[in-house]
Design a protein around this motif. Structure first.
Motif, PDB file in Angstrom:
ATOM      1  N   GLY A 522     -13.363 -13.407  -0.740  1.00  0.00           N
ATOM      2  CA  GLY A 522     -12.948 -13.169   0.647  1.00  0.00           C
ATOM      3  C   GLY A 522     -11.810 -12.175   0.732  1.00  0.00           C
ATOM      4  O   GLY A 522     -11.837 -11.239   1.543  1.00  0.00           O
ATOM      5  N   THR A 523     -10.825 -12.343  -0.124  1.00  0.00           N
ATOM      6  CA  THR A 523      -9.668 -11.430  -0.130  1.00  0.00           C
ATOM      7  C   THR A 523     -10.074 -10.061  -0.657  1.00  0.00           C
ATOM      8  O   THR A 523      -9.662  -9.026  -0.110  1.00  0.00           O
ATOM      9  CB  THR A 523      -8.534 -12.012  -0.996  1.00  0.00           C
ATOM     10  N   ALA A 524     -10.916 -10.040  -1.704  1.00  0.00           N
ATOM     11  CA  ALA A 524     -11.349  -8.770  -2.298  1.00  0.00           C
ATOM     12  C   ALA A 524     -12.115  -7.926  -1.280  1.00  0.00           C
ATOM     13  O   ALA A 524     -11.920  -6.704  -1.198  1.00  0.00           O
ATOM     14  CB  ALA A 524     -12.225  -9.039  -3.524  1.00  0.00           C
ATOM     15  N   ASP A 525     -12.991  -8.560  -0.484  1.00  0.00           N
ATOM     16  CA  ASP A 525     -13.768  -7.822   0.522  1.00  0.00           C
ATOM     17  C   ASP A 525     -12.849  -7.146   1.530  1.00  0.00           C
ATOM     18  O   ASP A 525     -13.050  -5.973   1.903  1.00  0.00           O
ATOM     19  CB  ASP A 525     -14.728  -8.778   1.250  1.00  0.00           C
ATOM     20  N   VAL A 526     -11.825  -7.871   1.970  1.00  0.00           N
ATOM     21  CA  VAL A 526     -10.877  -7.309   2.953  1.00  0.00           C
ATOM     22  C   VAL A 526     -10.143  -6.113   2.352  1.00  0.00           C
ATOM     23  O   VAL A 526     -10.000  -5.058   2.992  1.00  0.00           O
ATOM     24  CB  VAL A 526      -9.867  -8.397   3.398  1.00  0.00           C
ATOM     25  N   LEU A 527      -9.683  -6.239   1.110  1.00  0.00           N
ATOM     26  CA  LEU A 527      -8.930  -5.161   0.472  1.00  0.00           C
ATOM     27  C   LEU A 527      -9.825  -3.944   0.207  1.00  0.00           C
ATOM     28  O   LEU A 527      -9.410  -2.797   0.407  1.00  0.00           O
ATOM     29  CB  LEU A 527      -8.305  -5.657  -0.829  1.00  0.00           C
ATOM     30  N   GLN A 528     -11.060  -4.182  -0.255  1.00  0.00           N
ATOM     31  CA  GLN A 528     -11.973  -3.065  -0.533  1.00  0.00           C
ATOM     32  C   GLN A 528     -12.335  -2.314   0.738  1.00  0.00           C
ATOM     33  O   GLN A 528     -12.502  -1.089   0.724  1.00  0.00           O
ATOM     34  CB  GLN A 528     -13.227  -3.595  -1.235  1.00  0.00           C
TER      35      GLN A 528
END
Length: 625
Positions: A522-528
């Motif tokens: 979830g966090t990785a998707d937002v950052l990417q």
């Protein structure tokens, strides 16, 4: 019992004797012989009162009518080799008394008792300085405290030291013998404050802030009325004595709300609640609510917390300093990083804090020390709470300002005015150095404690850092607190939805410093989606190389994990935080602390980024624009 417990029969025999005595006390109310045996065996008036179904004062009256009072023995610091002369006493129900009242007028100071989370050695600092001031004023100084690991219980500190539990019964026994001019309760934290009402009702003179003034500051309804009369804003709040009252109050105030029991220290059982289901769970499981101890419910403002320590003589007010907290309101002040002098407050805000402090000290009739916590929300200052006593920040501010706050407050309590003591100013001149108070945690030793920071205090100590700039002072404070600050490596992000916008800014800056970023899906998707390079890692239990494996194998040098409520996320978050602590990896649960650490890293590091392309200029004016 011995077979089951393996407790030595010698101890079991004595425990059995106490059980039999317990039954005999219950069976014979007001019996002089039984009462005498009970006191010789260490049964307190309070326990006896519960067995006789009477009040503690009733037992005290019966005991005194039969002349059943303790004597005080001197602690033998010389192992009987030669006569001991140290004024260090303990009580016992024997015959010969070794402590005698002198001809000098005396003042009794109540210490803070055992050191525990929420009430640490900072209060002992204030106690020792109070004793020095009492001696300077010409009085005999007497301390009651029962912690041998403190400076105040060093027999060379006070004129007399009674090593006794800080209970109404034991304190009154000393008062009966010594007949002091009065008792000082301001320097013993909430332990001493909680004794003030019983002592005053027993005819004991409380020096400094009156019992009525203390009660106004501690009692929610009286406090609200006082602030309304003084025209001092506070977050809207209500009290509740039942689950349904609490739900109705929260619905009226609007979520999120901050809920807590009344009369607590260290933020025990305090929680920020986002929804009605959470509130019902809190009311049913976290506290025992009833009419004498209602639950306080406040509208929660997620703003900057400001803390002030001040001294008042009832007329004039002197503020040695104010501090701003790095972490926003919602993290207990004892767990926050405090900065003195404030680095981000405007002159207008500081003046508003000063004005409200003066107004509160005078309006609440404070004589001595007080601590006030404010929150700055939407450019408006609100009062969170007023503590009519010494706070844990007194040693920090005293050292950083050079103002002996506890000594000044003691002289004021004994009748001096601030002007007589040479303190005409309202606000002490701020220094050109920056000081930081950083908390110390013992999570590695407290195995089952969640390291997530919130309204309930968890730190076990504090350290100071001081330098020319905030970043350098922060660096000193964080390193002194035991933090091994990484200069390179991997930063693992697992962020709650409410914090993801801030996480983007944080991740951008870590990326610029050359750190490799790891994050759960979830966090990785937002950052990417923001163009930040990040490696996706499995949540707990989703594969061999899940997040806990990465932490265990040293694949992350820093973990940033913010709290997500709900059964599974909360459980996973707890495991992540515990894994980090147990493998000595820095784990931050507040975005504000993460930004503070980032400031330090940026001060220590050079950014790794390409030189920007030279822009095409068509005229001399554009080149110099």
């Amino acid at each position: 019992m011995h077979e089951h417990s393996k407790i030595d029969e010698f101890f079991l025999m004595h425990i059995e004797g106490l059980v039999q005595l317990h039954k005999a006390i219950e069976a014979k109310p007001n019996d002089k012989e039984i009462l005498a045996v009970a006191k010789e065996n260490g049964f307190s008036d309070k326990v006896i009162a519960s067995l006789w179904n009477v009040s503690e004062m009733d037992v005290r009256d019966v005991r005194k009518s039969h002349q059943l009072t303790p004597v005080f023995k001197m602690v033998d610091t010389c192992a009987a080799e030669f006569e001991s002369k140290t004024p260090y006493y303990y009580s016992t129900y024997e015959r010969e008394n070794e402590s005698f009242k002198t001809d000098r007028p005396s003042v009794l100071v109540l210490g803070s008792g055992p050191i525990r989370i929420g009430q640490g050695v900072e209060f002992d600092y204030a106690t020792v300085h109070a004793v020095w001031a009492i001696q300077q004023a010409g009085y005999e100084s007497i301390i009651i405290n029962n912690n041998p690991e403190t400076v105040s219980t060093d027999f060379s500190m006070s004129d007399k030291l009674y090593f006794e539990p800080l209970t109404f019964e034991e304190v009154m026994n000393v008062i009966d013998l010594e007949q002091p001019e009065g008792v000082v309760v301001q320097f013993g934290g909430q332990t001493a404050i909680n004794l003030a009402e019983k002592l005053a009702n027993a005819g004991v003179k409380i020096l400094g802030t009156s019992l009525e003034a203390m009660d106004t500051a501690e009692d929610r309804d009286k406090f609200e009325r006082a602030l309304k009369a003084l025209d001092v804003p506070m977050p809207p709040g209500k009290t509740a004595t039942s689950v349904e009252e609490a739900v109705a109050a929260a619905n009226t105030l609007g979520y999120p709300v901050l809920v807590r029991p009344s009369y607590v220290l260290g933020g025990r059982a305090m929680e920020i609640v986002e929804h009605e289901d959470e509130l019902r769970t809190y009311m049913e499981e976290a506290v025992h609510v009833h009419s004498e101890h209602p639950v306080l419910i406040d509208r929660y403002f997620y703003g900057k917390e400001i803390e002030v320590d001040a001294i008042s003589d009832g007329e004039h007010v002197f503020i040695p300093g104010m501090m701003e907290h790095i972490e926003r309101a919602g993290v207990h002040s004892g767990d926050s990083i405090a900065v003195y002098p404030p680095q981000s407050l405007s002159a207008t805000t500081k003046q508003e804090v000063i004005d409200q402090t003066v107004k509160l000290a005078r309006g609440l009739d404070i004589v001595g020390l007080l601590n006030i916590q404010f929150v700055l929300y939407n450019d408006k200052v609100y009062v969170i709470e007023v503590n009519p006593r010494a706070s844990r920040t007194v040693p920090f501010l005293s050292k950083m300002t050079g103002v002996p706050m506890a000594q000044i407050a003691t002289h004021v309590i004994l009748g001096k005015t601030l002007k007589e003591l040479g303190y005409d100013e309202v606000y002490h001149t701020e220094p050109d150095r920056v000081a930081v108070k950083a908390p110390v945690f013992s999570f590695a030793k407290l195995r089952r404690v969640d390291i997530h920071l919130g309204p309930e205090m968890k730190s076990t100590g504090e350290v100071l850092g001081r330098d020319l700039t905030l970043e350098k002072a922060l660096y000193k404070g964080l390193v002194a607190s035991g933090m091994n600050i990484p200069r390179k490596g991997n930063v693992l992000f697992t962020i709650a939805d409410k914090d993801k916008d801030e996480a983007i800014k944080l991740a951008h800056r870590f990326d610029r410093l050359g750190f490799q970023l790891l994050a759960t899906k979830g966090t990785a998707d937002v950052l990417q989606n923001e163009g930040i390079s990040v490696q996706n890692v499995h949540k707990i239990g989703e594969g061999k190389q899940d997040i806990s494996s990465i932490i265990r194998e040293g694949g992350a040098q820093l973990v940033i994990n913010t709290f997500t409520k709900g059964k599974q996320p909360a459980r996973d978050g707890f495991r992540i935080r515990r894994e980090a602590v147990e493998h000595e990896i820095i784990c931050l649960t507040s975005m504000d602390t993460a930004f503070a650490l980032l400031h330090v890293l940026e001060m220590m590091s050079f950014a790794t980024e390409p030189v920007p392309k030279l822009q095409q200029a068509t005229s001399k004016e554009e080149v110099h624009a």
